[in-house]
Scaffold this motif. Structure first.
Motif, PDB file in Angstrom:
ATOM      1  N   ILE A  25       0.160   8.436  -5.731  1.00 45.88           N
ATOM      2  CA  ILE A  25      -0.169   8.465  -6.793  1.00 45.88           C
ATOM      3  C   ILE A  25      -1.692   8.139  -6.120  1.00 45.88           C
ATOM      4  N   GLY A  26      -1.639   7.257  -4.358  1.00 49.63           N
ATOM      5  CA  GLY A  26      -3.441   7.877  -4.387  1.00 49.63           C
ATOM      6  C   GLY A  26      -3.750   8.455  -2.784  1.00 49.63           C
TER       7      GLY A  26
ATOM      8  N   MET B  36      -5.888   1.595  -9.119  1.00 46.10           N
ATOM      9  CA  MET B  36      -5.425   0.677  -7.827  1.00 46.10           C
ATOM     10  C   MET B  36      -5.633  -0.738  -8.066  1.00 46.10           C
TER      11      MET B  36
ATOM     12  N   GLY C 200       3.747   6.536  -0.932  1.00 46.02           N
ATOM     13  CA  GLY C 200       3.905   7.543  -2.499  1.00 46.02           C
ATOM     14  C   GLY C 200       2.447   7.660  -2.691  1.00 46.02           C
TER      15      GLY C 200
ATOM     16  N   CYS D  15       0.750  -0.946  -0.150  1.00 42.24           N
ATOM     17  CA  CYS D  15      -0.071  -0.144   0.186  1.00 42.24           C
ATOM     18  C   CYS D  15       0.923   0.863   0.280  1.00 42.24           C
TER      19      CYS D  15
ATOM     20  N   THR E 250       3.480   2.365  -1.794  1.00 39.70           N
ATOM     21  CA  THR E 250       4.200   2.026  -3.312  1.00 39.70           C
ATOM     22  C   THR E 250       2.943   3.811  -3.696  1.00 39.70           C
ATOM     23  N   CYS E 251       1.085   3.400  -3.164  1.00 37.39           N
ATOM     24  CA  CYS E 251       0.778   4.275  -3.567  1.00 37.39           C
ATOM     25  C   CYS E 251      -0.099   5.162  -2.755  1.00 37.39           C
ATOM     26  N   HIS E 252      -0.216   5.737  -1.168  1.00 35.21           N
ATOM     27  CA  HIS E 252      -0.291   6.003  -0.071  1.00 35.21           C
ATOM     28  C   HIS E 252       0.620   6.320   0.477  1.00 35.21           C
TER      29      HIS E 252
END
Length: 110
Positions: A53-54, A86, A51, A38, A40-42
């Protein structure tokens, strides 16, 4: 004989301990770069190298009061939003149903 109130309190304490254990397992999965990934994006409180992205994962229980909505998002967000980036963790068998439930238990603590 155990008084009813003592029995209810004991059951509630056991349920609380199980919920904490599931949330701890969910955090482990969410932070695992080879499993939930998780981060990676949050941005998630307590996570390293997040990350962007999210959206940041905070105040989840107030944003998703119905636990089933959050399970559905983690399982396959493409059903709700076909343009999402996602990963469909359940549909693609990245996570098992039990692992998804543990991740949701963790997310609800944020």
């Amino acid at each position: 004989m155990i008084p009813a109130l003592t029995l209810v309190i004991g059951i509630a304490a056991a349920g609380s301990a199980q919920a904490q254990s599931a949330a701890a397992e969910g955090q482990k999965i969410a932070f695992d770069r080879g499993k939930g990934n998780c981060l990676t994006c949050h941005v998630i409180k307590g996570g390293d190298l997040p990350g962007t992205i999210g959206p940041p994962l905070a105040d989840i229980k107030s944003k998703y009061p119905d636990r089933n909505d959050l399970v559905a998002i983690v399982t396959d967000e493409t059903k709700r939003n076909p343009l999402t980036v996602m990963p469909p963790f359940g549909r693609n068998r990245i996570l098992t149903e039990q692992e998804i439930n543990a991740v949701v238990d963790f997310l609800q603590t944020l």
